[in-house]
Design an enzyme around this catalytic site. Sequence first.
Site, PDB file in Angstrom:
ATOM      1  N   TYR A   1      29.248  66.421 116.101  1.00  0.00           N
ATOM      2  CA  TYR A   1      28.078  66.490 116.999  1.00  0.00           C
ATOM      3  C   TYR A   1      28.441  65.938 118.377  1.00  0.00           C
ATOM      4  O   TYR A   1      28.174  66.565 119.409  1.00  0.00           O
ATOM      5  CB  TYR A   1      26.915  65.696 116.392  1.00  0.00           C
ATOM      6  CG  TYR A   1      25.655  65.737 117.233  1.00  0.00           C
ATOM      7  CD1 TYR A   1      24.820  66.850 117.192  1.00  0.00           C
ATOM      8  CD2 TYR A   1      25.307  64.684 118.073  1.00  0.00           C
ATOM      9  CE1 TYR A   1      23.661  66.908 117.969  1.00  0.00           C
ATOM     10  CE2 TYR A   1      24.156  64.729 118.849  1.00  0.00           C
ATOM     11  CZ  TYR A   1      23.341  65.849 118.791  1.00  0.00           C
ATOM     12  OH  TYR A   1      22.202  65.909 119.571  1.00  0.00           O
TER      13      TYR A   1
ATOM     14  N   THR B   1      12.050  64.267 116.744  1.00  0.00           N
ATOM     15  CA  THR B   1      11.955  65.728 116.628  1.00  0.00           C
ATOM     16  C   THR B   1      12.294  66.102 115.185  1.00  0.00           C
ATOM     17  O   THR B   1      12.556  65.213 114.362  1.00  0.00           O
ATOM     18  CB  THR B   1      12.992  66.417 117.543  1.00  0.00           C
ATOM     19  OG1 THR B   1      14.304  66.079 117.061  1.00  0.00           O
ATOM     20  CG2 THR B   1      12.862  66.009 119.000  1.00  0.00           C
TER      21      THR B   1
ATOM     22  N   ASN C   1      19.230  75.306 124.252  1.00  0.00           N
ATOM     23  CA  ASN C   1      18.813  74.025 123.670  1.00  0.00           C
ATOM     24  C   ASN C   1      19.018  73.937 122.164  1.00  0.00           C
ATOM     25  O   ASN C   1      19.104  72.838 121.623  1.00  0.00           O
ATOM     26  CB  ASN C   1      17.330  73.835 124.041  1.00  0.00           C
ATOM     27  CG  ASN C   1      16.666  72.766 123.241  1.00  0.00           C
ATOM     28  OD1 ASN C   1      16.819  71.589 123.542  1.00  0.00           O
ATOM     29  ND2 ASN C   1      15.923  73.139 122.198  1.00  0.00           N
TER      30      ASN C   1
ATOM     31  N   ASP D   1      14.380  81.197 118.270  1.00  0.00           N
ATOM     32  CA  ASP D   1      14.810  80.236 117.243  1.00  0.00           C
ATOM     33  C   ASP D   1      15.103  81.015 115.980  1.00  0.00           C
ATOM     34  O   ASP D   1      14.596  82.122 115.801  1.00  0.00           O
ATOM     35  CB  ASP D   1      13.698  79.209 116.973  1.00  0.00           C
ATOM     36  CG  ASP D   1      14.214  77.897 116.404  1.00  0.00           C
ATOM     37  OD1 ASP D   1      14.089  76.865 117.088  1.00  0.00           O
ATOM     38  OD2 ASP D   1      14.751  77.894 115.262  1.00  0.00           O
TER      39      ASP D   1
ATOM     40  N   ASP E   1      19.688  84.046 115.369  1.00  0.00           N
ATOM     41  CA  ASP E   1      20.709  82.995 115.396  1.00  0.00           C
ATOM     42  C   ASP E   1      21.246  82.953 116.820  1.00  0.00           C
ATOM     43  O   ASP E   1      21.816  83.940 117.304  1.00  0.00           O
ATOM     44  CB  ASP E   1      21.817  83.336 114.399  1.00  0.00           C
ATOM     45  CG  ASP E   1      22.864  82.220 114.305  1.00  0.00           C
ATOM     46  OD1 ASP E   1      23.077  81.492 115.304  1.00  0.00           O
ATOM     47  OD2 ASP E   1      23.473  82.083 113.224  1.00  0.00           O
TER      48      ASP E   1
ATOM     49  N   LYS F   1      28.715  67.953 122.005  1.00  0.00           N
ATOM     50  CA  LYS F   1      27.885  67.648 123.175  1.00  0.00           C
ATOM     51  C   LYS F   1      28.758  67.270 124.381  1.00  0.00           C
ATOM     52  O   LYS F   1      28.388  67.560 125.531  1.00  0.00           O
ATOM     53  CB  LYS F   1      26.885  66.543 122.832  1.00  0.00           C
ATOM     54  CG  LYS F   1      25.858  66.967 121.793  1.00  0.00           C
ATOM     55  CD  LYS F   1      24.998  68.149 122.280  1.00  0.00           C
ATOM     56  CE  LYS F   1      23.918  68.529 121.294  1.00  0.00           C
ATOM     57  NZ  LYS F   1      23.058  69.614 121.783  1.00  0.00           N
TER      58      LYS F   1
END
Length: 261
Positions: A153, A188, A89, A37, A62, A157
Amino acid sequence: MGALQGKVAIVTGAASGIGRASALLLADRGAAVLAVDRAPEVIDTAGLITGRGGRADAVQADCATEKGVAAFVAQAIRDFGRLDILHANAGILGAFAPTFDEGPDAFAETLRVNLIGPWLAIRAAVPHMGKGGSIICTASVAGQRAGAGGVAYSASKAGVINLVQTTAQLLAGTGIRINAVAPGLVETGMTHALFDAARTRGREGKIGQLNPLRRSGEPAEVAEAVAFLASDAASYVNGQVLAVDGGLGTSHPFAPRPPGS
Ligand SMILES: NC(=O)c1ccc[n+]([C@@H]2O[C@H](COP(=O)([O-])OP(=O)(O)OC[C@H]3O[C@@H](n4cnc5c(N)ncnc54)[C@H](O)[C@@H]3O)[C@@H](O)[C@H]2O)c1
């Protein structure tokens, strides 16, 4: 013995949310995990795993640069000697709702992290994976139809879903599988502001009411789907998108009839 005993996994976006839950569960099932991460909390994720007796290491990088990806794939091989599972992810939300005000730079950044990142990770990981390898990308219900996120976004996806299908073909004959999970609404780091706002207004009971389970999801519930796809139990599941959305995607929107009408 866990279903993933002897396997080595990389999980990106592992400092928080779905990625952390996935890293913990893959490790609980026996995999050695490299948690990746850009946020420093990724070190805590690896610490949680080793604290439970698992094998883990952490890399701050990154996930959407060639340099960062090359570094964490090399680290996995250095640490654990092989690579069996990639959970690509890491993601960002960008503009929360569809708007023409999202400029090209912000749009490009969302595509870079959410779509180019997984592609770079897949490209770097595949040469180290053999028959039985498993790649899982985190897509979203937002990639399946409108109404669950901003334009960039959602487009990113949708791109991830096609990336999975196209790559499944590209991997023909290798014995490496690739699939996606498509979560619905899960609390989250990405969505906590939405949940907090609902709680502040006393409207938390409204969250998740559009799906038949009438609730939002938990990161651990998405992780269960990831662990299944990562395992040999999913040995003939390839190129698929597994929705983990409480059944949200099963219906077109409709106006429920008031009781007694
Ligand atoms: N939460 C939801 O409701 C939901 C629904 C569908 C899909 N998703 C997807 O799940 C994935 C995980 O998100 P989450 O909900 O757990 O959110 P999160 O914010 O808790 O976790 C995302 C992680 O990705 C990391 N990250 C972002 N950009 C990065 C980069 N360039 N390099 C390295 N790390 C980076 C962040 O630091 C963070 O730790 C994302 O791809 C997201 O789009 C989430």
